[in-house]
Design a protein around this motif. Structure first.
Motif, PDB file in Angstrom:
ATOM      1  N   UNK A  45     -11.898  12.556 -13.674  1.00  0.00           N
ATOM      2  CA  UNK A  45     -12.010  11.294 -12.944  1.00  0.00           C
ATOM      3  C   UNK A  45     -10.900  10.378 -13.443  1.00  0.00           C
ATOM      4  N   UNK A  46      -9.755  10.336 -12.710  1.00  0.00           N
ATOM      5  CA  UNK A  46      -8.665   9.450 -13.133  1.00  0.00           C
ATOM      6  C   UNK A  46      -8.989   8.001 -12.803  1.00  0.00           C
ATOM      7  N   UNK A  47      -8.270   7.087 -13.437  1.00  0.00           N
ATOM      8  CA  UNK A  47      -8.438   5.670 -13.135  1.00  0.00           C
ATOM      9  C   UNK A  47      -8.113   5.402 -11.675  1.00  0.00           C
ATOM     10  N   UNK A  48      -8.812   4.437 -11.103  1.00  0.00           N
ATOM     11  CA  UNK A  48      -8.597   4.125  -9.689  1.00  0.00           C
ATOM     12  C   UNK A  48      -7.202   3.583  -9.420  1.00  0.00           C
ATOM     13  N   UNK A  49      -6.511   3.061 -10.454  1.00  0.00           N
ATOM     14  CA  UNK A  49      -5.153   2.553 -10.263  1.00  0.00           C
ATOM     15  C   UNK A  49      -4.115   3.660 -10.175  1.00  0.00           C
ATOM     16  N   UNK A  50      -4.439   4.871 -10.678  1.00  0.00           N
ATOM     17  CA  UNK A  50      -3.398   5.910 -10.753  1.00  0.00           C
ATOM     18  C   UNK A  50      -3.951   7.310 -10.494  1.00  0.00           C
ATOM     19  N   UNK A  51      -4.490   7.555  -9.310  1.00  0.00           N
ATOM     20  CA  UNK A  51      -5.046   8.887  -9.023  1.00  0.00           C
ATOM     21  C   UNK A  51      -4.036   9.913  -8.516  1.00  0.00           C
ATOM     22  N   UNK A  52      -2.872   9.456  -8.047  1.00  0.00           N
ATOM     23  CA  UNK A  52      -1.953  10.387  -7.377  1.00  0.00           C
ATOM     24  C   UNK A  52      -1.410  11.444  -8.329  1.00  0.00           C
ATOM     25  N   UNK A  53      -1.153  11.053  -9.561  1.00  0.00           N
ATOM     26  CA  UNK A  53      -0.638  12.006 -10.538  1.00  0.00           C
ATOM     27  C   UNK A  53      -1.657  13.105 -10.806  1.00  0.00           C
ATOM     28  N   UNK A 108       0.854  -1.182   0.000  1.00  0.00           N
ATOM     29  CA  UNK A 108       0.000   0.000   0.000  1.00  0.00           C
ATOM     30  C   UNK A 108       0.893   1.236   0.000  1.00  0.00           C
ATOM     31  N   UNK A 109       0.677   2.118  -0.980  1.00  0.00           N
ATOM     32  CA  UNK A 109       1.500   3.321  -1.080  1.00  0.00           C
ATOM     33  C   UNK A 109       0.740   4.584  -0.699  1.00  0.00           C
ATOM     34  N   UNK A 110      -0.592   4.494  -0.652  1.00  0.00           N
ATOM     35  CA  UNK A 110      -1.394   5.667  -0.286  1.00  0.00           C
ATOM     36  C   UNK A 110      -2.816   5.229   0.002  1.00  0.00           C
ATOM     37  N   UNK A 111      -3.519   6.062   0.738  1.00  0.00           N
ATOM     38  CA  UNK A 111      -4.962   5.918   0.905  1.00  0.00           C
ATOM     39  C   UNK A 111      -5.612   7.131   0.252  1.00  0.00           C
ATOM     40  N   UNK A 112      -6.537   6.853  -0.644  1.00  0.00           N
ATOM     41  CA  UNK A 112      -7.116   7.893  -1.492  1.00  0.00           C
ATOM     42  C   UNK A 112      -8.595   8.038  -1.168  1.00  0.00           C
ATOM     43  N   UNK A 113      -9.082   9.258  -1.207  1.00  0.00           N
ATOM     44  CA  UNK A 113     -10.490   9.527  -0.936  1.00  0.00           C
ATOM     45  C   UNK A 113     -11.380   8.746  -1.898  1.00  0.00           C
ATOM     46  N   UNK A 114     -12.315   7.990  -1.339  1.00  0.00           N
ATOM     47  CA  UNK A 114     -13.230   7.168  -2.133  1.00  0.00           C
ATOM     48  C   UNK A 114     -14.562   7.912  -2.244  1.00  0.00           C
ATOM     49  N   UNK A 115     -14.736   8.609  -3.334  1.00  0.00           N
ATOM     50  CA  UNK A 115     -15.873   9.502  -3.491  1.00  0.00           C
ATOM     51  C   UNK A 115     -17.001   8.821  -4.258  1.00  0.00           C
ATOM     52  N   UNK A 116     -18.206   9.319  -4.046  1.00  0.00           N
ATOM     53  CA  UNK A 116     -19.373   8.683  -4.642  1.00  0.00           C
ATOM     54  C   UNK A 116     -20.367   9.695  -5.166  1.00  0.00           C
ATOM     55  N   UNK A 117     -21.639   9.325  -5.110  1.00  0.00           N
ATOM     56  CA  UNK A 117     -22.702  10.121  -5.725  1.00  0.00           C
ATOM     57  C   UNK A 117     -22.763  11.535  -5.142  1.00  0.00           C
ATOM     58  N   UNK A 151     -12.189  25.505  -8.250  1.00  0.00           N
ATOM     59  CA  UNK A 151     -13.190  24.657  -8.916  1.00  0.00           C
ATOM     60  C   UNK A 151     -13.142  24.713 -10.441  1.00  0.00           C
ATOM     61  N   UNK A 152     -12.155  25.408 -11.005  1.00  0.00           N
ATOM     62  CA  UNK A 152     -12.026  25.340 -12.461  1.00  0.00           C
ATOM     63  C   UNK A 152     -11.472  23.989 -12.886  1.00  0.00           C
ATOM     64  N   UNK A 153     -10.668  23.369 -12.028  1.00  0.00           N
ATOM     65  CA  UNK A 153     -10.129  22.030 -12.271  1.00  0.00           C
ATOM     66  C   UNK A 153     -10.273  21.239 -10.983  1.00  0.00           C
ATOM     67  N   UNK A 154     -11.189  20.270 -11.002  1.00  0.00           N
ATOM     68  CA  UNK A 154     -11.403  19.394  -9.858  1.00  0.00           C
ATOM     69  C   UNK A 154     -11.026  17.956 -10.229  1.00  0.00           C
ATOM     70  N   UNK A 155     -10.600  17.213  -9.226  1.00  0.00           N
ATOM     71  CA  UNK A 155     -10.320  15.783  -9.396  1.00  0.00           C
ATOM     72  C   UNK A 155     -11.226  15.015  -8.461  1.00  0.00           C
ATOM     73  N   UNK A 156     -11.917  14.023  -9.011  1.00  0.00           N
ATOM     74  CA  UNK A 156     -12.769  13.174  -8.186  1.00  0.00           C
ATOM     75  C   UNK A 156     -12.238  11.751  -8.277  1.00  0.00           C
ATOM     76  N   UNK A 157     -11.925  11.153  -7.125  1.00  0.00           N
ATOM     77  CA  UNK A 157     -11.334   9.814  -7.074  1.00  0.00           C
ATOM     78  C   UNK A 157     -12.348   8.834  -6.498  1.00  0.00           C
ATOM     79  N   UNK A 158     -12.358   7.635  -7.069  1.00  0.00           N
ATOM     80  CA  UNK A 158     -13.341   6.635  -6.638  1.00  0.00           C
ATOM     81  C   UNK A 158     -12.835   5.245  -6.963  1.00  0.00           C
ATOM     82  N   UNK A 159     -13.055   4.309  -6.042  1.00  0.00           N
ATOM     83  CA  UNK A 159     -12.692   2.915  -6.302  1.00  0.00           C
ATOM     84  C   UNK A 159     -13.670   2.266  -7.264  1.00  0.00           C
ATOM     85  N   UNK A 160     -14.902   2.767  -7.286  1.00  0.00           N
ATOM     86  CA  UNK A 160     -15.926   2.295  -8.224  1.00  0.00           C
ATOM     87  C   UNK A 160     -16.515   3.526  -8.900  1.00  0.00           C
ATOM     88  N   UNK A 161     -16.161   3.771 -10.164  1.00  0.00           N
ATOM     89  CA  UNK A 161     -16.555   5.030 -10.811  1.00  0.00           C
ATOM     90  C   UNK A 161     -17.987   5.065 -11.339  1.00  0.00           C
TER      91      UNK A 161
END
Length: 463
Positions: free
Chosen positions: A161-169, A19-28, A185-195
């Motif tokens: 919405x980046x892929x769940x395998x590579x959100x850190x970049x 495990x290299x990081x814990x990433x926010x798991x965002x949803x609806x 809010x002009x550029x937002x990133x939303x991370x999710x294990x299930x998109x």
């Protein structure tokens, strides 16, 4: 704004399994809130001048280069690309930001001559609106900036919405945009294990006016259907099954080096990697021997080691597909002149297959791994027919020193990108995209900017 429960998911290194990081798991709920913020920010951002946006993008570009080593290590750590190759990706990604920083100032309008003395006809261009961008794991920086930079240059806001395998970049690039002075809010990133839930929100929201996606053809079809009720603008860069045609007049040494560069970068996990290599019979034996020796010399190892050329596959699913393709080919009569087996963890030994036939899985599907299948052809017509015998049409390659053949074959290949004696044709100022089941729309150059602009026509009576 609704309170959001803090959930995370583990991100594991494909190289070590740790495990290299814990990433926010965002949803609806997070998706709905992101959409609201993007819509609100768009009302201000769209009215900024092109010169203001260009200045921010230029600062963003400078910060990308300042932190290029850090970003390269993030890429290598989260998705396994060798760090030296990842550094090249960061610079390629930054090139899109630089290009669109310049191109933002060139969204010209026009005055159309009227047949009536009392009329003036004007054409202008306006930003499409808030954008939902979905990117894959294999180029976590470049796939993002190919969408992000033209959208911001045009005056659109972006939810990535980046892929769940590579959100850190993606998260790092968001922070750099903020540091550059990018408005909130002009550029937002939303991370999710299930998109799925996140994407459903974005696709159903009529205020999100554009969706841009790079990924599989199957998912692209679903997104196109989901975009239909709200008639969103859509651009899709989907699967590929790239042929490489090696003609008998090729410089064999250079052709081998080019196939290595095309096939084995990122362990074969790129959408424009050649997936099938056709060699004219007169040079097939020499080409096979020299390619085998070159592939055997590739260094497999830790992606954080600067000397590594082949890193791990991104996940167990990717490894299983490569194993399945190679096993199927060997069971159907192909031979591995080198490689042909999995290594430890998520590694697969770089492989060259001969005796390949069109009915094998490796010829029917995109392998997305370090496997080079070789087939022999006799005539130019045979090679072109075989190259076009696929539902995909993203990239194709050929090696010849015959100028007539170069034009004949390039014009007959049913692909959006042709590499003529060039294994890596993509560049920020040129169009990137495919035909047939490889999608529609273009990224790069002025064509990429047009994807984020609406055309407005004003007819004015002058009295």
């Amino acid at each position: 704004m609704t309170a959001i429960q803090s959930l995370t998911f583990d991100l594991r290194s494909p190289s070590t399994g740790l495990v290299i990081a814990q990433v926010s798991d965002q949803g609806v709920q997070e998706a709905q809130d992101a959409a609201e913020r993007s819509v609100t920010a768009f009302q201000t951002w769209r009215r900024t001048t092109a010169y203001f946006r260009a200045g921010l993008l230029r600062k963003f570009f400078d910060l990308m280069l300042r932190d290029e080593a850090e970003i390269a290590r993030l890429i290598a750590t989260e998705m396994g690309k060798p760090v030296s190759e990842a550094l090249g990706e960061v610079r390629y990604a930054a090139a899109f930001i630089e290009w669109y920083a310049e191109e933002a100032k060139r969204v010209f309008g026009s005055v159309v001559p009227s047949q009536h003395a009392g009329k003036r006809l004007l054409v202008t261009h306006e930003p499409v609106g808030p954008v939902y961008a979905v990117t894959p794991w294999n180029f976590p920086a470049a796939m993002a900036t190919r969408k992000l930079a033209p959208a911001l240059a045009a005056g659109c806001t972006v939810i990535l919405k980046p892929a769940e395998q590579s959100p850190l970049t993606a998260l790092k690039m968001r922070d750099l945009w903020t540091e550059a002075g990018g408005p909130a809010d002009t550029f937002q990133v939303i991370t999710a294990s299930d998109p799925i839930g996140v994407t459903q929100v974005m696709m159903a929201d009529a205020r999100i006016r554009k969706v841009t996606f790079t990924g599989s053809t199957e998912v692209g079809r679903l997104l196109a259907a989901q975009a239909a009720p709200t008639l969103k603008r859509v651009s899709l860069e989907l699967g590929g099954h790239a042929p490489y045609l090696i003609f008998e007049d090729a410089d064999i040494g250079q052709a081998v080096a080019d196939v290595i560069a095309c096939k084995f970068r990122n362990a074969g996990q790129t959408c424009v990697c050649t997936n099938r290599i056709y060699v004219q019979r007169a040079v097939a034996e020499e080409f096979t021997a020299r390619l085998t020796a070159a592939v055997q010399a590739l260094k497999v190892g830790d992606p954080l080691d600067a000397s590594t050329q082949i890193g791990p596959l991104v996940d167990a699913q990717g490894l299983e597909k490569v194993q399945r393709h190679v096993t199927d080919a060997l069971e159907r009569g192909a031979q591995a002149t080198t490689g042909g087996a999995a290594g430890e963890g998520l590694y697969f030994t770089p492989t060259v297959l001969t005796g390949v036939t069109p009915d094998m899985l490796v010829m029917q599907e995109e392998t997305f791994g370090p496997v080079a299948p070789l087939l022999v052809f006799d005539t130019e017509e045979e090679a072109v027919q075989a190259a076009n015998d696929t539902e995909y049409g993203l990239a194709a390659y050929l090696w010849t020193r015959d100028l007539d053949r170069a034009f004949r074959v390039s014009e007959q290949l049913e692909y959006g990108i042709i590499g003529l004696n060039d294994p890596v044709p993509s560049t920020a100022q040129a169009p990137f995209g495919g035909v047939k089941q490889s999608g529609y729309g273009r990224e790069g150059g002025p064509w990429g900017l047009q994807e984020y602009l609406n055309t407005k026509y004003l007819s004015m009576t002058v009295r």
